[in-house]
Write a protein that holds these residues in place. Sequence first.
Motif, PDB file in Angstrom:
ATOM      1  N   CYS A  92       0.803  -1.230   0.000  1.00 20.65           N
ATOM      2  CA  CYS A  92       0.000   0.000   0.000  1.00 20.65           C
ATOM      3  C   CYS A  92       0.834   1.278   0.000  1.00 20.65           C
ATOM      4  CB  CYS A  92      -0.941   0.006   1.208  1.00 20.65           C
ATOM      5  SG  CYS A  92      -2.121  -1.357   1.212  1.00 20.65           S
ATOM      6  N   ASN A  93       2.011   1.248   0.616  1.00 15.00           N
ATOM      7  CA  ASN A  93       2.842   2.446   0.672  1.00 15.00           C
ATOM      8  C   ASN A  93       3.927   2.456  -0.394  1.00 15.00           C
ATOM      9  OD1 ASN A  93       1.754   1.932   3.577  1.00 15.00           O
ATOM     10  ND2 ASN A  93       2.305   4.077   3.590  1.00 15.00           N
ATOM     11  N   LEU A  94       4.654   1.353  -0.511  1.00 12.53           N
ATOM     12  CA  LEU A  94       5.716   1.287  -1.514  1.00 12.53           C
ATOM     13  C   LEU A  94       5.184   0.907  -2.889  1.00 12.53           C
ATOM     14  CD1 LEU A  94       8.484  -0.519   0.581  1.00 12.53           C
ATOM     15  CD2 LEU A  94       8.237   1.935   0.138  1.00 12.53           C
ATOM     16  N   SER A 165       1.056 -19.920   1.851  1.00 12.38           N
ATOM     17  CA  SER A 165       1.326 -18.485   2.011  1.00 12.38           C
ATOM     18  C   SER A 165       0.771 -17.683   0.837  1.00 12.38           C
ATOM     19  CB  SER A 165       2.832 -18.241   2.166  1.00 12.38           C
ATOM     20  OG  SER A 165       3.277 -18.661   3.445  1.00 12.38           O
ATOM     21  N   LEU A 166       0.876 -18.219  -0.370  1.00 16.74           N
ATOM     22  CA  LEU A 166       0.298 -17.538  -1.530  1.00 16.74           C
ATOM     23  C   LEU A 166      -1.216 -17.427  -1.384  1.00 16.74           C
ATOM     24  CD1 LEU A 166       2.327 -19.213  -4.423  1.00 16.74           C
ATOM     25  CD2 LEU A 166       2.521 -16.845  -3.659  1.00 16.74           C
ATOM     26  N   THR A 167      -1.839 -18.495  -0.905  1.00 16.21           N
ATOM     27  CA  THR A 167      -3.288 -18.472  -0.685  1.00 16.21           C
ATOM     28  C   THR A 167      -3.654 -17.444   0.382  1.00 16.21           C
ATOM     29  OG1 THR A 167      -3.546 -20.800  -1.314  1.00 16.21           O
ATOM     30  CG2 THR A 167      -5.272 -19.843   0.061  1.00 16.21           C
ATOM     31  N   ASN A 168      -2.878 -17.409   1.460  1.00 12.96           N
ATOM     32  CA  ASN A 168      -3.168 -16.462   2.534  1.00 12.96           C
ATOM     33  C   ASN A 168      -2.964 -15.014   2.102  1.00 12.96           C
ATOM     34  OD1 ASN A 168      -3.860 -18.528   4.243  1.00 12.96           O
ATOM     35  ND2 ASN A 168      -1.925 -18.542   5.370  1.00 12.96           N
ATOM     36  N   LEU A 169      -2.014 -14.774   1.217  1.00 12.46           N
ATOM     37  CA  LEU A 169      -1.826 -13.415   0.704  1.00 12.46           C
ATOM     38  C   LEU A 169      -3.097 -12.904   0.041  1.00 12.46           C
ATOM     39  CD1 LEU A 169       1.772 -13.603  -0.826  1.00 12.46           C
ATOM     40  CD2 LEU A 169       1.040 -12.046   0.994  1.00 12.46           C
ATOM     41  N   MET A 170      -3.785 -13.785  -0.645  1.00 14.73           N
ATOM     42  CA  MET A 170      -4.998 -13.383  -1.357  1.00 14.73           C
ATOM     43  C   MET A 170      -6.178 -13.121  -0.430  1.00 14.73           C
ATOM     44  SD  MET A 170      -4.456 -12.984  -4.578  1.00 14.73           S
ATOM     45  CE  MET A 170      -6.031 -13.220  -5.427  1.00 14.73           C
ATOM     46  N   THR A 171      -6.029 -13.394   0.869  1.00 16.03           N
ATOM     47  CA  THR A 171      -7.099 -13.062   1.811  1.00 16.03           C
ATOM     48  C   THR A 171      -7.040 -11.604   2.241  1.00 16.03           C
ATOM     49  OG1 THR A 171      -5.838 -13.683   3.820  1.00 16.03           O
ATOM     50  CG2 THR A 171      -7.094 -15.430   2.693  1.00 16.03           C
ATOM     51  N   PHE A 172      -5.951 -10.907   1.910  1.00 15.74           N
ATOM     52  CA  PHE A 172      -5.840  -9.483   2.220  1.00 15.74           C
ATOM     53  C   PHE A 172      -6.536  -8.703   1.102  1.00 15.74           C
ATOM     54  CE2 PHE A 172      -2.475 -11.422   4.600  1.00 15.74           C
ATOM     55  CZ  PHE A 172      -2.360 -10.676   5.766  1.00 15.74           C
ATOM     56  N   PHE A 174      -6.467  -5.654   0.071  1.00 16.05           N
ATOM     57  CA  PHE A 174      -5.637  -4.750  -0.724  1.00 16.05           C
ATOM     58  C   PHE A 174      -4.717  -5.503  -1.675  1.00 16.05           C
ATOM     59  CE2 PHE A 174      -3.676  -5.227   3.498  1.00 16.05           C
ATOM     60  CZ  PHE A 174      -2.415  -5.726   3.181  1.00 16.05           C
ATOM     61  N   ILE A 175      -4.447  -6.777  -1.403  1.00 18.99           N
ATOM     62  CA  ILE A 175      -3.675  -7.600  -2.328  1.00 18.99           C
ATOM     63  C   ILE A 175      -4.575  -8.178  -3.409  1.00 18.99           C
ATOM     64  CG2 ILE A 175      -2.401  -9.778  -2.562  1.00 18.99           C
ATOM     65  CD1 ILE A 175      -1.032  -9.159   0.056  1.00 18.99           C
ATOM     66  N   ARG A 176      -5.698  -8.731  -3.009  1.00 17.34           N
ATOM     67  CA  ARG A 176      -6.621  -9.315  -3.976  1.00 17.34           C
ATOM     68  C   ARG A 176      -7.046  -8.288  -5.025  1.00 17.34           C
ATOM     69  NH1 ARG A 176      -9.846 -13.519  -4.951  1.00 17.34           N
ATOM     70  NH2 ARG A 176      -9.097 -14.632  -3.109  1.00 17.34           N
ATOM     71  N   GLN A 177      -7.352  -7.078  -4.580  1.00 14.04           N
ATOM     72  CA  GLN A 177      -7.795  -6.037  -5.509  1.00 14.04           C
ATOM     73  C   GLN A 177      -6.726  -5.735  -6.545  1.00 14.04           C
ATOM     74  OE1 GLN A 177      -8.800  -2.792  -2.910  1.00 14.04           O
ATOM     75  NE2 GLN A 177     -10.591  -3.849  -2.056  1.00 14.04           N
ATOM     76  N   ARG A 178      -5.484  -5.650  -6.104  1.00 14.91           N
ATOM     77  CA  ARG A 178      -4.396  -5.322  -7.025  1.00 14.91           C
ATOM     78  C   ARG A 178      -4.069  -6.483  -7.954  1.00 14.91           C
ATOM     79  NH1 ARG A 178      -3.918  -2.111  -2.668  1.00 14.91           N
ATOM     80  NH2 ARG A 178      -2.894  -0.055  -2.866  1.00 14.91           N
ATOM     81  N   VAL A 179      -4.124  -7.707  -7.442  1.00 16.29           N
ATOM     82  CA  VAL A 179      -3.875  -8.874  -8.286  1.00 16.29           C
ATOM     83  C   VAL A 179      -4.938  -8.964  -9.371  1.00 16.29           C
ATOM     84  CG1 VAL A 179      -3.853 -11.393  -8.340  1.00 16.29           C
ATOM     85  CG2 VAL A 179      -2.614 -10.181  -6.533  1.00 16.29           C
ATOM     86  N   GLU A 180      -6.178  -8.799  -8.989  1.00 23.13           N
ATOM     87  CA  GLU A 180      -7.270  -8.892  -9.971  1.00 23.13           C
ATOM     88  C   GLU A 180      -7.232  -7.751 -10.972  1.00 23.13           C
ATOM     89  OE1 GLU A 180     -10.747  -9.139  -7.539  1.00 23.13           O
ATOM     90  OE2 GLU A 180     -10.486 -11.287  -7.127  1.00 23.13           O
TER      91      GLU A 180
END
Length: 221
Positions: A92-94, A165-172, A174-180
């Motif tokens: 979100c910041n970097l 860990s990859l699956t858990n990243l997608m539960t955030f 702000f990550i899911r929105q950017r990946v999609e």
Amino acid sequence: MTNINELLQGFHRFRLKNFEPNRELFNQLAMKGQTPRTLLIGCSDSRVDPAILTDSAPGALFVIRNVANLIPPCETGGRYHGTSAAVEYAVCNLEVDNIIVLGHSRCGGINALLEGYGANNEGEGYIAPWVQIAAPARDEVLRRWPDASREFKQRACERAGVRVSLTNLMTFPFIRQRVEAGSLRLYGWYYDLENGELMQYDPDKDRFYDMYFGPIPVDAG
């Protein structure tokens, strides 16, 4: 045992070999701040240093290291979320473009998980509940290969832990929105300590593949 003076001498060599020849770069990083394009989530294992493995320049990687390179699922309970806070800052910041989860062979955290450490809430430490983040990886391996060798299960669980860990990243969110949206890419890597080889996870085929870079030149490095 490493004498503390060896570390101080190492810093002196760093000043001579790295800092002074690249003083302008370090000054820019100090004055203008960091702009890494990649977040790398690696293990705290002393044998697996992300900057050394990727031969990265200062400022190129934003690195999170913890036991067994794990990412917890998104949740707001509790008070301390060091790993999640670092992920949030990087994304979100970097505004990094890539996130890499780097697993490796001979991982002590995964070994503890396979040995059942923490399964019965023994002890009062922090490692047991932490490695339970990868419990789905252990359960999958034991279910699919109940009769496999201990070494096979270890390696399979290390790789499955990367997928967790990859699956858990997608539960955030702000990550899911950017990946999609296509502005952020996730990668799973696995480093073989014994052979110096790197594998990458293919989510479409649900497999890890060797990343072959061709023969190493005789005069390389």
